[in-house]
Enzyme design. Structure first.
Site, PDB file in Angstrom:
ATOM      1  N   ARG A 291      -2.110 -10.466  -6.049  1.00 40.71           N
ATOM      2  CA  ARG A 291      -2.144  -8.996  -6.134  1.00 40.71           C
ATOM      3  C   ARG A 291      -1.367  -8.368  -4.997  1.00 40.71           C
ATOM      4  O   ARG A 291      -0.888  -7.240  -5.110  1.00 40.71           O
ATOM      5  CB  ARG A 291      -3.599  -8.489  -6.071  1.00 40.71           C
ATOM      6  CG  ARG A 291      -4.368  -8.661  -7.348  1.00 40.71           C
ATOM      7  CD  ARG A 291      -5.706  -7.940  -7.247  1.00 40.71           C
ATOM      8  NE  ARG A 291      -5.502  -6.633  -6.645  1.00 40.71           N
ATOM      9  CZ  ARG A 291      -6.353  -6.020  -5.843  1.00 40.71           C
ATOM     10  NH1 ARG A 291      -7.494  -6.570  -5.549  1.00 40.71           N
ATOM     11  NH2 ARG A 291      -6.072  -4.836  -5.337  1.00 40.71           N
TER      12      ARG A 291
ATOM     13  N   ASN B 139       0.805  -1.217   0.000  1.00 37.95           N
ATOM     14  CA  ASN B 139       0.000   0.000   0.000  1.00 37.95           C
ATOM     15  C   ASN B 139       0.844   1.276   0.000  1.00 37.95           C
ATOM     16  O   ASN B 139       0.339   2.342  -0.353  1.00 37.95           O
ATOM     17  CB  ASN B 139      -1.017  -0.024   1.148  1.00 37.95           C
ATOM     18  CG  ASN B 139      -2.143  -1.013   0.849  1.00 37.95           C
ATOM     19  OD1 ASN B 139      -2.285  -1.473  -0.291  1.00 37.95           O
ATOM     20  ND2 ASN B 139      -2.927  -1.363   1.864  1.00 37.95           N
TER      21      ASN B 139
ATOM     22  N   ASP C 275      -7.349  -4.828   7.398  1.00 35.95           N
ATOM     23  CA  ASP C 275      -6.711  -5.813   6.514  1.00 35.95           C
ATOM     24  C   ASP C 275      -6.252  -7.059   7.271  1.00 35.95           C
ATOM     25  O   ASP C 275      -5.960  -8.086   6.647  1.00 35.95           O
ATOM     26  CB  ASP C 275      -5.495  -5.202   5.799  1.00 35.95           C
ATOM     27  CG  ASP C 275      -5.886  -4.033   4.917  1.00 35.95           C
ATOM     28  OD1 ASP C 275      -7.076  -3.913   4.587  1.00 35.95           O
ATOM     29  OD2 ASP C 275      -4.996  -3.243   4.573  1.00 35.95           O
TER      30      ASP C 275
HETATM   31  N1  EPU Z   1     -14.405   6.457   2.513  1.00 38.90           N
HETATM   32  C1  EPU Z   1     -15.455   7.276   2.150  1.00 38.90           C
HETATM   33  N2  EPU Z   1     -15.224   8.212   1.197  1.00 38.90           N
HETATM   34  C2  EPU Z   1     -14.017   8.364   0.603  1.00 38.90           C
HETATM   35  C3  EPU Z   1     -12.958   7.541   0.975  1.00 38.90           C
HETATM   36  C4  EPU Z   1     -13.179   6.568   1.944  1.00 38.90           C
HETATM   37  O1  EPU Z   1     -16.558   7.155   2.661  1.00 38.90           O
HETATM   38  O2  EPU Z   1     -13.890   9.254  -0.259  1.00 38.90           O
HETATM   39  C5  EPU Z   1     -14.625   5.426   3.547  1.00 38.90           C
HETATM   40  C6  EPU Z   1     -14.433   4.015   3.001  1.00 38.90           C
HETATM   41  O3  EPU Z   1     -15.619   3.534   2.388  1.00 38.90           O
HETATM   42  C7  EPU Z   1     -14.043   3.260   4.245  1.00 38.90           C
HETATM   43  C8  EPU Z   1     -13.242   4.288   5.038  1.00 38.90           C
HETATM   44  O4  EPU Z   1     -13.592   5.553   4.504  1.00 38.90           O
HETATM   45  O5  EPU Z   1     -15.199   2.948   4.977  1.00 38.90           O
HETATM   46  C9  EPU Z   1     -11.742   4.141   4.975  1.00 38.90           C
HETATM   47  O6  EPU Z   1     -11.326   4.011   3.622  1.00 38.90           O
HETATM   48  P1  EPU Z   1      -9.898   4.427   3.127  1.00 38.90           P
HETATM   49  O7  EPU Z   1     -10.045   5.528   2.133  1.00 38.90           O
HETATM   50  O8  EPU Z   1      -9.008   4.669   4.292  1.00 38.90           O
HETATM   51  O9  EPU Z   1      -9.422   3.128   2.369  1.00 38.90           O
HETATM   52  P2  EPU Z   1      -8.717   3.026   0.978  1.00 38.90           P
HETATM   53  O10 EPU Z   1      -7.733   4.134   0.818  1.00 38.90           O
HETATM   54  O11 EPU Z   1      -9.687   2.806  -0.123  1.00 38.90           O
HETATM   55  C10 EPU Z   1      -6.713   1.657   1.911  1.00 38.90           C
HETATM   56  C11 EPU Z   1      -6.031   0.373   1.566  1.00 38.90           C
HETATM   57  C12 EPU Z   1      -6.923  -0.792   1.962  1.00 38.90           C
HETATM   58  C13 EPU Z   1      -7.199  -0.711   3.451  1.00 38.90           C
HETATM   59  C14 EPU Z   1      -7.826   0.645   3.779  1.00 38.90           C
HETATM   60  C15 EPU Z   1      -8.038   0.861   5.265  1.00 38.90           C
HETATM   61  C16 EPU Z   1      -4.746   0.974  -0.390  1.00 38.90           C
HETATM   62  C17 EPU Z   1      -4.585   0.870  -1.853  1.00 38.90           C
HETATM   63  N3  EPU Z   1      -5.809   0.354   0.128  1.00 38.90           N
HETATM   64  O12 EPU Z   1      -7.919   1.681   1.157  1.00 38.90           O
HETATM   65  O13 EPU Z   1      -6.165  -1.949   1.692  1.00 38.90           O
HETATM   66  O14 EPU Z   1      -8.104  -1.720   3.810  1.00 38.90           O
HETATM   67  O15 EPU Z   1      -6.951   1.706   3.308  1.00 38.90           O
HETATM   68  O16 EPU Z   1      -6.840   0.783   5.951  1.00 38.90           O
HETATM   69  O17 EPU Z   1      -3.936   1.568   0.300  1.00 38.90           O
HETATM   70  C18 EPU Z   1      -5.848  -4.213   1.231  1.00 38.90           C
HETATM   71  O18 EPU Z   1      -4.618  -3.975   1.186  1.00 38.90           O
HETATM   72  O19 EPU Z   1      -6.313  -5.389   1.265  1.00 38.90           O
HETATM   73  C19 EPU Z   1      -6.774  -3.098   1.279  1.00 38.90           C
HETATM   74  C20 EPU Z   1      -8.059  -3.228   0.982  1.00 38.90           C
END
Ligand code: EPU
Length: 414
Positions: A397, A24, A305
């Site tokens: 992945r 990530n 995760d």
């Molecule tokens: N959210 C919103 N609006 C937004 C963005 C997020 O409502 O515009 C909500 C999401 O739906 C969720 C929460 O905020 O309920 C947190 O989401 P976040 O944006 O932090 O997650 P992400 O950036 O999409 C990253 C990791 C995920 C990990 C999450 C939480 C990457 C590419 N992905 O996702 O990793 O689960 O942070 O830590 O960095 C994985 O590696 O298996 C994975 C899914």
């Protein structure tokens, strides 16, 4: 690579495993090179599918990437702005970082929506609101999203949720914005610190990464740099859980234990004895494990995760464990797969109840998403008989050389 992983359960895992660099962090760092005017050299890049897709997407932007083992030399000097409508954009979540990076560099980006694991709704409204606060206009049509600005001007941005993706994307867009951008209620994940330290080496002025308030003072240009990516705390956590499940003094190397505080605390509460060194964790004894309750939270809370891999271990621990998922309330598909292997897990929206003390048996199961796949590998190793994990591409992945690493530890896997 085959889409099915077969595991013959029951082997005890021994020896050492070296953790690769953070997926990530890497998936944010590669798109961020769009902002650079000179060559960026990255070391310790994990050899995973998501990175291969990002290298292809960089190529579409005429950014040259030379791969030499786990080192990448990325040359953005001939970069061109193109519409990112290649279907591969949909293959991973992190393609959304091209939004912030290209908006920052070209004041314009047009691309397909990001994909990624199906964990229920994953909106990007906070990313888009952030871009709008900096002066951009967002248009959405026929699956494409177009973001443009005459100029980007720093602003105070409060995130309703401490989103990892939104924090990083706003940081990327703000690097070249005029004046100061302040992100309040920013996410504090270590991957954000890693990206910010790399951007600062390139000449960006970002302070406060790792805290809930990040300031970005706009600059005109980023030069090149050399950067080593931090170890993957989720891969490390997965192997530590595996060591507790089926290991005998199994040692997990290249770990930053401070990134895993909440997992290590929960394992200790379960009765797992560990030797936590400066950059390794050895599981010494896990013969008497009891249930625990966990609640997923943004860092430094318990990582969403890791709740899926830990669930596999909780099937073995004595007693009932409750898992409350506050980040992705539908991230429970692994439970249905584990139940096919003899687990006894009840699922409701946002929570699961694991009735522990169960012996698992091999079965045909499906990796519905990346960390579900990790949970099934752990379960397959614990189970009696053979487990077939379909749709293993999800696992490739995010887990570097998983088959090789498992075999080296003594697992029977193909
Ligand atoms: N959210 C919103 N609006 C937004 C963005 C997020 O409502 O515009 C909500 C999401 O739906 C969720 C929460 O905020 O309920 C947190 O989401 P976040 O944006 O932090 O997650 P992400 O950036 O999409 C990253 C990791 C995920 C990990 C999450 C939480 C990457 C590419 N992905 O996702 O990793 O689960 O942070 O830590 O960095 C994985 O590696 O298996 C994975 C899914």
């Amino acid at each position: 690579m085959s889409e099915t992983i077969k595991i013959k359960g029951g082997n005890i895992l021994r020896g050492e495993v070296d953790i690769s660099s953070s997926k990530n962090a890497a998936v944010a760092i590669l798109p961020s090179v769009v902002l650079a005017s000179e060559i960026v050299k990255l070391y310790d890049v994990p050899n995973i599918k998501d990175i291969q897709v990002l290298i292809k997407l960089l190529g579409l932007l005429h950014i040259k990437v030379q791969v030499d083992g786990d080192a990448l030399t990325i040359d953005p000097t001939n970069i061109e702005e193109v519409v990112l409508d290649d279907p591969d954009v949909n293959k991973l979540r992190a393609s959304y970082y091209f939004m912030g990076a290209m908006l920052g560099r070209f004041k314009h980006v047009k691309m397909l929506y990001p994909g990624g694991c199906n964990l229920g709704p994953r909106p990007i409204d906070l990313h888009l609101k952030g871009f709008e606060s900096l002066g951009a206009t967002v248009r959405q049509e026929e699956g494409l999203i177009e973001i443009s600005a005459e100029k980007l001007i720093g602003d105070d941005i409060y995130l309703d949720i401490a989103s990892v993706g939104a924090t990083i994307n706003i940081m990327l867009a703000a690097v070249f914005a005029e004046g100061r951008t302040t992100i309040k209620n920013a996410a504090k994940e270590p991957e954000i610190i890693d990206l910010s330290s790399m951007l600062n080496k390139m000449g960006a002025v970002i302070r406060g990464a790792g805290t809930s308030e990040i300031t970005i003072d706009g600059v005109k240009r980023l030069k090149g740099c050399i950067h080593d990516i931090i170890p993957d705390r989720i891969e490390a956590g997965t192997y530590i859980i595996m060591a507790a499940a089926v290991g005998d003094h199994m040692r997990v190397n290249n770990v930053i234990p401070q990134h895993l505080g909440s997992l290590l605390a929960k394992l200790e509460e379960m009765g797992v004895k560990m030797d936590v060194g400066i950059d390794y964790v050895t599981v010494l004894d896990s013969s008497h494990m009891k249930s625990v309750d966990i609640e997923t939270l943004p860092f430094p809370g318990f990582a969403t995760d890791l709740q899926q891999p830990l669930t596999a271990l909780l099937c073995k621990a004595e007693g009932d464990s409750k898992v409350t998922e506050t980040i992705y309330e539908e991230r429970f598909k692994h439970c249905y797969e584990l139940n096919k292997m003899g687990a006894d897990i009840e699922v409701e929206t946002g929570r699961s109840l694991i009735h522990g003390g169960k012996s698992l048996h091999g079965a045909s199961v499906r990796a519905t998403d990346l960390r579900c796949g990790a949970a099934l590998i752990i379960a397959g190793l614990m189970a009696e008989g053979e487990t077939e994990i379909f749709d293993a591409y999800h696992i490739y992945r995010g887990y570097d050389s998983v088959i090789e690493k498992l075999r080296k530890l003594g697992a029977e896997v193909e």
